[in-house]
Design an enzyme around this catalytic site. Structure first.
Site, PDB file in Angstrom:
ATOM      1  N   HIS A   1      -6.599  -5.728  18.165  1.00 36.51           N
ATOM      2  CA  HIS A   1      -7.342  -6.922  18.568  1.00 36.51           C
ATOM      3  C   HIS A   1      -6.616  -8.210  18.206  1.00 36.51           C
ATOM      4  O   HIS A   1      -6.986  -9.287  18.674  1.00 36.51           O
ATOM      5  CB  HIS A   1      -8.741  -6.911  17.946  1.00 36.51           C
ATOM      6  CG  HIS A   1      -8.749  -6.916  16.450  1.00 36.51           C
ATOM      7  ND1 HIS A   1      -8.419  -5.811  15.703  1.00 36.51           N
ATOM      8  CD2 HIS A   1      -9.054  -7.893  15.561  1.00 36.51           C
ATOM      9  CE1 HIS A   1      -8.516  -6.105  14.423  1.00 36.51           C
ATOM     10  NE2 HIS A   1      -8.900  -7.367  14.306  1.00 36.51           N
TER      11      HIS A   1
ATOM     12  N   GLY B   1     -18.462  11.409   1.901  1.00 40.32           N
ATOM     13  CA  GLY B   1     -19.312  11.174   0.739  1.00 40.32           C
ATOM     14  C   GLY B   1     -18.544  10.836  -0.517  1.00 40.32           C
ATOM     15  O   GLY B   1     -19.012  11.119  -1.626  1.00 40.32           O
TER      16      GLY B   1
ATOM     17  N   VAL C   1       0.011   9.241  -0.825  1.00 44.61           N
ATOM     18  CA  VAL C   1       0.518  10.588  -0.577  1.00 44.61           C
ATOM     19  C   VAL C   1      -0.640  11.549  -0.774  1.00 44.61           C
ATOM     20  O   VAL C   1      -1.453  11.383  -1.696  1.00 44.61           O
ATOM     21  CB  VAL C   1       1.709  10.961  -1.489  1.00 44.61           C
ATOM     22  CG1 VAL C   1       2.987  10.286  -1.005  1.00 44.61           C
ATOM     23  CG2 VAL C   1       1.459  10.598  -2.948  1.00 44.61           C
ATOM     24  N   ARG C   2      -0.725  12.563   0.081  1.00 39.00           N
ATOM     25  CA  ARG C   2      -1.915  13.406   0.071  1.00 39.00           C
ATOM     26  C   ARG C   2      -1.590  14.821   0.572  1.00 39.00           C
ATOM     27  O   ARG C   2      -0.609  15.030   1.292  1.00 39.00           O
ATOM     28  CB  ARG C   2      -3.010  12.790   0.940  1.00 39.00           C
ATOM     29  CG  ARG C   2      -2.574  12.541   2.376  1.00 39.00           C
ATOM     30  CD  ARG C   2      -3.519  11.610   3.125  1.00 39.00           C
ATOM     31  NE  ARG C   2      -3.040  11.365   4.487  1.00 39.00           N
ATOM     32  CZ  ARG C   2      -2.177  10.420   4.805  1.00 39.00           C
ATOM     33  NH1 ARG C   2      -1.703   9.624   3.868  1.00 39.00           N
ATOM     34  NH2 ARG C   2      -1.786  10.259   6.057  1.00 39.00           N
TER      35      ARG C   2
ATOM     36  N   ARG D   1     -16.661   8.270  -3.390  1.00 39.69           N
ATOM     37  CA  ARG D   1     -17.189   7.165  -4.185  1.00 39.69           C
ATOM     38  C   ARG D   1     -16.844   5.835  -3.506  1.00 39.69           C
ATOM     39  O   ARG D   1     -15.682   5.482  -3.353  1.00 39.69           O
ATOM     40  CB  ARG D   1     -16.591   7.213  -5.593  1.00 39.69           C
ATOM     41  CG  ARG D   1     -17.108   6.129  -6.537  1.00 39.69           C
ATOM     42  CD  ARG D   1     -16.558   6.349  -7.941  1.00 39.69           C
ATOM     43  NE  ARG D   1     -17.083   5.370  -8.876  1.00 39.69           N
ATOM     44  CZ  ARG D   1     -16.418   4.276  -9.275  1.00 39.69           C
ATOM     45  NH1 ARG D   1     -15.204   4.026  -8.780  1.00 39.69           N
ATOM     46  NH2 ARG D   1     -16.945   3.449 -10.154  1.00 39.69           N
TER      47      ARG D   1
ATOM     48  N   HIS E   1       0.859  -1.184   0.000  1.00 37.18           N
ATOM     49  CA  HIS E   1       0.000   0.000   0.000  1.00 37.18           C
ATOM     50  C   HIS E   1       0.896   1.235   0.000  1.00 37.18           C
ATOM     51  O   HIS E   1       1.969   1.235   0.618  1.00 37.18           O
ATOM     52  CB  HIS E   1      -0.884   0.003   1.251  1.00 37.18           C
ATOM     53  CG  HIS E   1      -1.343   1.371   1.669  1.00 37.18           C
ATOM     54  ND1 HIS E   1      -0.663   2.123   2.620  1.00 37.18           N
ATOM     55  CD2 HIS E   1      -2.386   2.125   1.260  1.00 37.18           C
ATOM     56  CE1 HIS E   1      -1.291   3.278   2.778  1.00 37.18           C
ATOM     57  NE2 HIS E   1      -2.341   3.309   1.967  1.00 37.18           N
TER      58      HIS E   1
ATOM     59  N   HIS F   1      13.230  -1.213   3.488  1.00 36.62           N
ATOM     60  CA  HIS F   1      13.534  -0.204   4.504  1.00 36.62           C
ATOM     61  C   HIS F   1      14.758   0.627   4.137  1.00 36.62           C
ATOM     62  O   HIS F   1      14.841   1.800   4.524  1.00 36.62           O
ATOM     63  CB  HIS F   1      13.703  -0.875   5.865  1.00 36.62           C
ATOM     64  CG  HIS F   1      12.404  -1.176   6.536  1.00 36.62           C
ATOM     65  ND1 HIS F   1      11.724  -0.256   7.299  1.00 36.62           N
ATOM     66  CD2 HIS F   1      11.636  -2.302   6.529  1.00 36.62           C
ATOM     67  CE1 HIS F   1      10.605  -0.796   7.744  1.00 36.62           C
ATOM     68  NE2 HIS F   1      10.525  -2.036   7.291  1.00 36.62           N
TER      69      HIS F   1
END
Length: 300
Positions: free
Chosen positions: A176, A259, A110-111, A261, A107, A146
């Protein structure tokens, strides 16, 4: 949209293109299909999914840019003073589920985020990272992963890799189950220290460094022989991915609460998965060895 958000969006659109091209080349068979979508409350995105390839059972690479006048609860949990404010969020997120159990799932994300509210100083920040989820770990693969992460962090400070590695270990953790989701990597959020240019440069390096970290592992493991036993274990362990994404992942929660998609948000889930009650691997088996890798450690 601000000029900063424009710059981030331009980079992220290009990053999606480059990653998709590289994944298609690595697969050698299937191609991405694109769904362009619009969000009624503001913004939209491009969801690209590759299915039933020679290497990847499913690969999803999303670009999105959404905006609105009401921040969702997941975005204000750490900044309650911004509750009720407006926002802009843009990013690229990907999850790759290989066919061969010896090739790790991975996975990356970047945002960029902006938020503003009357009476509160506007804020912006970057976030992102990448993590690796092997089923049959190989030490040299984990060390390579790494090492790439460490090397791209080094120009930004000698402690950056260790801090963001620890954050990754702590974030991708299933409480958990008392285990990490995989062997970690990098994770960071709320990054604005040092100014926009520095934070943007670091985020570009993380986004571009992902392929350097992952593709050599794919090339090394994609032809490793496997049988039904390995495939069944892969499907079982994919269940942990489902558990994390639906219970803990902040990106999933933000997308659903804002909201977004639904099909694009949940494309991170594996196409096939199985759950088995009270499963325990055979002591001393290759499957049992995975547990040793699901605890934070210094890989370098």
């Amino acid at each position: 949209m601000s000029q900063q958000a424009d710059l981030a969006e331009t980079f992220l659109r290009d990053l999606q293109d480059r990653i998709c091209s590289a994944i298609e080349q690595a697969d050698g068979s299937a191609r991405f299909e694109e769904d362009a979508w619009q969000r009624p409350a503001g913004g939209g995105g491009r969801t690209r999914v590759l299915r039933d390839g020679a290497v990847f059972e499913q690969a999803g690479v999303n670009f999105s840019r959404v905006s609105g006048h009401q921040l969702p609860p997941s975005a204000t949990a750490h900044r309650p003073d911004l509750a009720g404010g407006s926002f802009i969020a843009t990013g690229v997120s990907l999850v790759l589920h290989p066919k061969n159990p010896h090739v790790p799932t991975t996975h990356a994300n970047v945002r960029y985020f902006e938020a503003s509210k009357e009476g509160v100083e506007p804020v912006w920040w970057f976030g992102g990272g990448f993590d690796l989820t092997p089923f049959y770990p190989v030490d040299e693969d984990v060390q390579h992963w790494h090492a790439v992460a460490r090397d791209l962090c080094e120009p930004y400070g000698m402690d950056v890799y260790s801090r963001y590695k620890q954050w990754c270990d702590e974030y991708f953790y299933l409480k958990h189950r008392d285990e990490t989701r995989g062997v970690g990597g990098l994770f960071y959020d709320d990054l604005n220290e040092g100014g926009f240019e520095r934070c943007f440069a670091f985020t570009r390096d993380v986004g571009q460094g992902f392929l350097d970290a992952y593709l050599p592992i794919v090339a090394q493991r994609k032809d490793t022989p496997y049988g039904e036993r390995e495939r069944e274990f892969q499907l079982y362990r994919r269940g942990r991915y489902v558990e994390f994404n639906l219970v803990y992942d902040r990106g999933t929660l933000f997308g659903l609460q804002s909201g977004g998609r639904t099909e694009s948000i949940l494309m991170s889930l594996p196409p096939r998965v199985r759950f088995e009650y009270a499963y325990e691997p055979e002591p001393g088996s290759a499957e049992a060895k995975l547990a040793d890798y699901l605890k934070p450690r210094d890989w370098l």
